[in-house]
Write a protein that holds these residues in place. Structure first.
Motif, PDB file in Angstrom:
ATOM      1  N   VAL A 147     -34.860  13.875  20.582  1.00  0.00           N
ATOM      2  CA  VAL A 147     -34.433  12.648  21.245  1.00  0.00           C
ATOM      3  C   VAL A 147     -35.497  11.594  21.004  1.00  0.00           C
ATOM      4  O   VAL A 147     -36.691  11.831  21.259  1.00  0.00           O
ATOM      5  N   VAL A 148     -35.068  10.450  20.480  1.00  0.00           N
ATOM      6  CA  VAL A 148     -35.983   9.337  20.213  1.00  0.00           C
ATOM      7  C   VAL A 148     -35.462   8.099  20.926  1.00  0.00           C
ATOM      8  O   VAL A 148     -34.270   8.025  21.265  1.00  0.00           O
ATOM      9  N   PRO A 149     -36.301   7.114  21.175  1.00  0.00           N
ATOM     10  CA  PRO A 149     -35.808   5.883  21.797  1.00  0.00           C
ATOM     11  C   PRO A 149     -34.791   5.178  20.897  1.00  0.00           C
ATOM     12  O   PRO A 149     -34.950   5.165  19.666  1.00  0.00           O
ATOM     13  N   ARG A 150     -33.754   4.620  21.494  1.00  0.00           N
ATOM     14  CA  ARG A 150     -32.854   3.754  20.733  1.00  0.00           C
ATOM     15  C   ARG A 150     -33.588   2.449  20.440  1.00  0.00           C
ATOM     16  O   ARG A 150     -34.120   1.808  21.353  1.00  0.00           O
ATOM     17  N   ARG A 151     -33.629   2.082  19.188  1.00  0.00           N
ATOM     18  CA  ARG A 151     -34.334   0.875  18.775  1.00  0.00           C
ATOM     19  C   ARG A 151     -33.374  -0.095  18.099  1.00  0.00           C
ATOM     20  O   ARG A 151     -32.329   0.299  17.579  1.00  0.00           O
ATOM     21  N   GLU A 152     -33.758  -1.366  18.095  1.00  0.00           N
ATOM     22  CA  GLU A 152     -33.031  -2.391  17.366  1.00  0.00           C
ATOM     23  C   GLU A 152     -33.940  -2.955  16.281  1.00  0.00           C
ATOM     24  O   GLU A 152     -35.155  -3.037  16.453  1.00  0.00           O
ATOM     25  N   ARG A 153     -33.333  -3.334  15.177  1.00  0.00           N
ATOM     26  CA  ARG A 153     -34.108  -3.877  14.071  1.00  0.00           C
ATOM     27  C   ARG A 153     -34.405  -5.356  14.312  1.00  0.00           C
ATOM     28  O   ARG A 153     -33.517  -6.122  14.689  1.00  0.00           O
ATOM     29  N   VAL A 154     -35.649  -5.744  14.099  1.00  0.00           N
ATOM     30  CA  VAL A 154     -36.048  -7.146  14.157  1.00  0.00           C
ATOM     31  C   VAL A 154     -36.676  -7.504  12.822  1.00  0.00           C
ATOM     32  O   VAL A 154     -37.630  -6.852  12.374  1.00  0.00           O
ATOM     33  N   LEU A 155     -36.121  -8.520  12.172  1.00  0.00           N
ATOM     34  CA  LEU A 155     -36.605  -8.980  10.878  1.00  0.00           C
ATOM     35  C   LEU A 155     -37.302 -10.323  11.051  1.00  0.00           C
ATOM     36  O   LEU A 155     -36.786 -11.226  11.721  1.00  0.00           O
ATOM     37  N   HIS A 195     -42.874  -1.741  19.501  1.00  0.00           N
ATOM     38  CA  HIS A 195     -42.324  -2.475  18.348  1.00  0.00           C
ATOM     39  C   HIS A 195     -43.042  -1.976  17.095  1.00  0.00           C
ATOM     40  O   HIS A 195     -44.125  -2.397  16.756  1.00  0.00           O
ATOM     41  N   LYS A 196     -42.386  -1.030  16.438  1.00  0.00           N
ATOM     42  CA  LYS A 196     -42.996  -0.302  15.327  1.00  0.00           C
ATOM     43  C   LYS A 196     -42.830  -1.059  14.016  1.00  0.00           C
ATOM     44  O   LYS A 196     -41.727  -1.460  13.641  1.00  0.00           O
ATOM     45  N   TYR A 197     -43.939  -1.248  13.323  1.00  0.00           N
ATOM     46  CA  TYR A 197     -43.975  -1.905  12.018  1.00  0.00           C
ATOM     47  C   TYR A 197     -43.425  -0.936  10.979  1.00  0.00           C
ATOM     48  O   TYR A 197     -44.041   0.073  10.683  1.00  0.00           O
ATOM     49  N   ILE A 198     -42.250  -1.250  10.419  1.00  0.00           N
ATOM     50  CA  ILE A 198     -41.551  -0.332   9.520  1.00  0.00           C
ATOM     51  C   ILE A 198     -41.768  -0.679   8.051  1.00  0.00           C
ATOM     52  O   ILE A 198     -42.077   0.202   7.235  1.00  0.00           O
ATOM     53  N   LEU A 214     -40.882  -9.039   7.215  1.00  0.00           N
ATOM     54  CA  LEU A 214     -41.393  -7.893   7.960  1.00  0.00           C
ATOM     55  C   LEU A 214     -40.248  -7.257   8.729  1.00  0.00           C
ATOM     56  O   LEU A 214     -39.400  -7.960   9.288  1.00  0.00           O
ATOM     57  N   GLU A 215     -40.233  -5.943   8.777  1.00  0.00           N
ATOM     58  CA  GLU A 215     -39.214  -5.207   9.516  1.00  0.00           C
ATOM     59  C   GLU A 215     -39.878  -4.418  10.639  1.00  0.00           C
ATOM     60  O   GLU A 215     -40.831  -3.677  10.401  1.00  0.00           O
ATOM     61  N   PHE A 216     -39.359  -4.576  11.854  1.00  0.00           N
ATOM     62  CA  PHE A 216     -39.838  -3.830  13.017  1.00  0.00           C
ATOM     63  C   PHE A 216     -38.655  -3.114  13.678  1.00  0.00           C
ATOM     64  O   PHE A 216     -37.512  -3.572  13.614  1.00  0.00           O
TER      65      PHE A 216
END
Length: 281
Positions: A122-130, A160-163, A185-187
């Motif tokens: 189980v991981v946190p649900r995340r949304e993409r931020v560009l 907010h993970k730097y992807i 940048l993608e987070f």
């Protein structure tokens, strides 16, 4: 392991950041055959799986289809992923993924030897931020791609993970500094983390940019394909700032810093993590 979901919770992109590329390349080959997997690829040492939410019955077969993604279930705040595999693939499906950074909790079976094994994380649900950035340098000093990376690395956190970081070649306009390259940048952000992320990056740019025409734009969406037509224009000829502002408004893009650099910053968004394609005109 991180996972971002679309607004309808129908599509998920699972991103596994590996420190054992050999094992992950093997998994990429086998997982790609799972019924839920729409597309898979490696970007450096990160394996990325675009999947449909739901369940599937895996027909595992030694050496040919020895491991896979069995189910992906999405709720408001969490994403539950179940992997299965045979032998060493079972170890990867259980112990390796259960104890990865980013996992909240897990359920795993015994694995190894000749066993079929399965594991649910189980991981946190995340949304993409560009975040698109351009025009931070001058004829004398600076480079946009390095400043963008350094700021992104500085604000990186579990919230907010730097992807990814992608350089996007633009049409070489006369007033360019040198190479005319923007950065996206993608987070991957958990709920409520977007505001702090944008504030941190904006603060870094305002402090360290040496240009009065810096542009920073942001889009929170699963992808940015609606901006591709605009981007192709920007990568093939000169366009106006007026067109940029109109396009940003129509596509829900936030202007964070409004210098002339927003023209290239907006054009960079749809190329996130497409590093090999984005560097050529």
């Amino acid at each position: 392991i991180y996972a971002v979901a679309d607004m309808k919770n129908e599509l998920v992109e699972i991103m596994e950041h590996s420190n054992c590329y050999g094992g992950s390349a093997w998994a990429l080959y086998h997982y790609s055959k799972s019924p839920l997997v729409i597309k898979s690829r490696s970007v450096g040492d990160m394996m990325r799986y675009l999947v449909r939410a739901g369940n599937s019955a895996l027909q595992l077969q030694s050496s040919v289809a020895a491991a896979g993604i069995e189910s992906v279930m999405v709720s408001d705040k969490e994403i539950e992923i179940t992997y299965s595999g045979l032998g060493g693939g079972g170890v990867g499906a259980t112990t390796c993924r259960a104890y990865a950074s980013g996992v909240l909790r897990c359920r795993i079976s015994e694995s190894g030897g000749g066993k079929r094994a399965s594991g649910t994380i189980v991981v946190p649900r995340r949304e993409r931020v560009l975040i698109g950035i351009d025009n931070t340098d001058s004829k004398e000093v600076g480079a946009t791609w390095t400043l963008a990376h350094n700021i992104a690395a500085a604000v990186d956190s579990l919230e907010h993970k730097y992807i990814s970081h992608t350089l996007v070649q633009l049409f070489p306009v006369p007033d360019k500094t040198q190479n005319c390259v923007a950065t996206v940048l993608e987070f991957a952000c958990i709920e409520g983390a977007k505001k702090g992320l944008l504030e941190g990056i904006k603060e870094g740019l305002l402090e360290y940019s040496v240009s009065d025409e810096t542009g920073m734009v942001a889009l929170s969406d699963f992808d940015a394909s609606s901006l591709m037509e605009y981007s192709r224009l920007c990568r093939s000829r000169m366009i106006t700032k007026e067109l940029t502002l109109k396009t940003a408004k129509e596509n829900g893009v936030k202007i964070c810093i409004g210098g002339k650099g927003i023209i290239g910053a907006l054009a960079a968004l749809p190329w996130f993590s497409r590093n090999n394609e984005s560097v050529t005109l």
